[in-house]
Design a protein around this motif. Structure first.
Motif, short mmCIF file in Angstrom:
data_model
loop_
_atom_site.label_atom_id
_atom_site.label_comp_id
_atom_site.label_asym_id
_atom_site.label_seq_id
_atom_site.Cartn_x
_atom_site.Cartn_y
_atom_site.Cartn_z
N ALA A 81 35.86 47.53 38.55
CA ALA A 81 35.94 48.40 39.18
C ALA A 81 36.59 49.81 38.44
CB ALA A 81 36.79 48.11 40.47
N ARG A 82 37.42 49.69 37.66
CA ARG A 82 37.97 50.67 36.82
C ARG A 82 37.07 51.52 35.94
NH1 ARG A 82 43.58 47.48 35.39
NH2 ARG A 82 44.98 48.26 37.11
N GLN A 83 36.03 50.67 35.55
CA GLN A 83 34.56 51.34 34.83
C GLN A 83 34.33 52.54 35.71
OE1 GLN A 83 31.88 48.66 33.80
NE2 GLN A 83 33.17 47.24 32.64
N HIS A 84 34.55 52.60 36.85
CA HIS A 84 33.81 53.80 37.75
C HIS A 84 34.95 54.46 38.55
CE1 HIS A 84 29.85 51.87 37.09
NE2 HIS A 84 30.53 50.91 37.07
N PHE A 85 36.22 54.05 38.53
CA PHE A 85 37.10 54.60 39.28
C PHE A 85 38.40 54.83 38.81
CE2 PHE A 85 40.44 54.22 42.49
CZ PHE A 85 40.42 55.46 43.09
N SER A 86 38.95 55.90 38.45
CA SER A 86 40.25 56.19 37.48
C SER A 86 41.51 56.13 38.37
CB SER A 86 40.11 57.47 37.00
OG SER A 86 40.01 58.68 37.99
N GLY A 87 41.41 55.74 39.56
CA GLY A 87 42.63 55.83 40.37
C GLY A 87 43.20 54.30 40.13
N GLN A 88 44.27 53.86 40.93
CA GLN A 88 44.95 52.67 41.00
C GLN A 88 44.04 51.59 41.59
OE1 GLN A 88 48.23 52.25 43.80
NE2 GLN A 88 48.72 49.99 42.89
N VAL A 89 43.78 50.55 40.91
CA VAL A 89 42.83 49.44 41.62
C VAL A 89 43.76 48.08 41.38
CG1 VAL A 89 40.77 48.02 41.00
CG2 VAL A 89 40.79 50.55 40.35
N PHE A 90 43.48 47.24 42.54
CA PHE A 90 44.34 46.02 42.40
C PHE A 90 43.44 45.09 43.27
CE2 PHE A 90 45.96 48.63 45.83
CZ PHE A 90 45.95 47.58 47.10
N LEU A 91 43.85 43.77 43.23
CA LEU A 91 43.21 42.75 43.98
C LEU A 91 44.27 42.54 45.19
CD1 LEU A 91 41.93 39.86 41.54
CD2 LEU A 91 40.44 41.73 43.09
N ALA A 92 43.63 42.28 46.45
CA ALA A 92 44.36 42.13 47.46
C ALA A 92 44.60 40.61 47.55
CB ALA A 92 43.85 42.49 48.76
N HIS A 93 45.77 40.13 47.87
CA HIS A 93 46.14 38.57 47.98
C HIS A 93 46.48 38.23 49.21
CE1 HIS A 93 46.10 39.34 43.50
NE2 HIS A 93 45.57 38.14 43.52
N ASP A 94 46.52 37.11 49.69
CA ASP A 94 46.74 36.42 50.89
C ASP A 94 48.43 36.74 51.12
OD1 ASP A 94 44.22 35.30 50.87
OD2 ASP A 94 44.61 33.75 52.26
#
Length: 252
Positions: free
Chosen positions: A232-245
């Motif tokens: 995802a970071r290859q296309h978006f410069s903002g914060q990226v994270f995986l949501a977890h249960d």
């Protein structure tokens, strides 16, 4: 301040540590459940949410990994003595099938059953789902196997916005709903028909001008592969994270 509680983060195949995707938003006297899967009473208890506090349910679409837990939820609420009305929102396609399903369970004969109010959302861009003085929920149809909704939650007091893609291929409707959102929760099942990859989610977040991207509805457990955040970071410069249960967070 609104709080978002992730009840499940997995795609259609859950694993021991990850339930199918659904979540709760608590704000301004409302506890809103988005989709309803598995054994809801157990997951809600694990999240510290009383079953009786659910005021509203938004059903995105009529696939088992999104609505399969609803009959059990309604039965458990009834057995625990609920009397206050419950509001359920969704497309006519979805709610017609929910009512037919509950009819097979004979719910009209359950004695002293509490009122359930169905609210049919128009299949149009940015349709109003629920509007109060404190927040509003809007919905748009998206590109999936059957009629489905993406959602936008705007919290007026905090001036914060959450967008949720639900299951969809990349489409303009998600970009519009996520415009300038503080957080976009976007599915990352993979580059398949009716779904999106993490890279495509990053592209959508960039085009929408979202501040942060949370990846959800991705393969979990033994099915997890690659590095979705990096993709995802290859296309978006903002914060990226995986949501977890059982993640909990507020928009900032």
């Amino acid at each position: 301040m609104a709080e978002i509680i992730i009840l499940g983060s997995s795609n259609a195949i859950p694993t021991s540590g990850s339930e199918n995707t659904h979540f709760v938003i608590q704000c301004s006297g409302h506890t809103i459940l988005v989709d309803c899967v598995s054994t809801p009473a157990v997951r809600l208890e694990q999240a510290g949410i009383e079953l009786g506090t659910i005021t509203d349910i938004v059903l995105t679409h009529f696939h088992p990994d999104h609505v399969g837990g609803l009959p059990l939820l309604l039965m458990n609420m009834w057995l625990l003595g609920r009397q206050q009305p419950l509001n359920i929102y969704g497309l006519s396609y979805t709610l017609d099938r929910v009512e037919a399903l509950m009819g097979l369970y004979g719910w009209e004969d359950w004695p002293n059953f509490f009122p359930v109010k169905f609210h049919r959302v128009p299949a149009q861009t940015c349709a109003a789902v629920l509007v109060t003085p404190e927040f509003e929920i809007l919905a748009s149809p998206v590109k999936h196997f059957l009629p489905n909704l993406a959602l936008r939650f705007h919290f007026k007091l905090e001036q914060k916005t959450l967008a949720y893609s639900c299951d969809t291929e990349p489409c303009p409707e998600v970009i519009q709903l996520a415009r300038q959102a503080d957080l976009l929760l976007h599915e990352a099942s993979g580059p398949f028909t009716g779904h999106s990859s993490a890279a495509q989610a990053g592209e959508v977040a960039r085009k929408a001008g979202a501040r942060a991207l949370g990846l959800i509805h991705y393969p979990t457990g033994r099915f997890f592969t690659g590095d979705p955040v990096a993709e995802a970071r290859q296309h978006f410069s903002g914060q990226v994270f995986l949501a977890h249960d059982l993640d909990r967070f507020q928009l900032s």
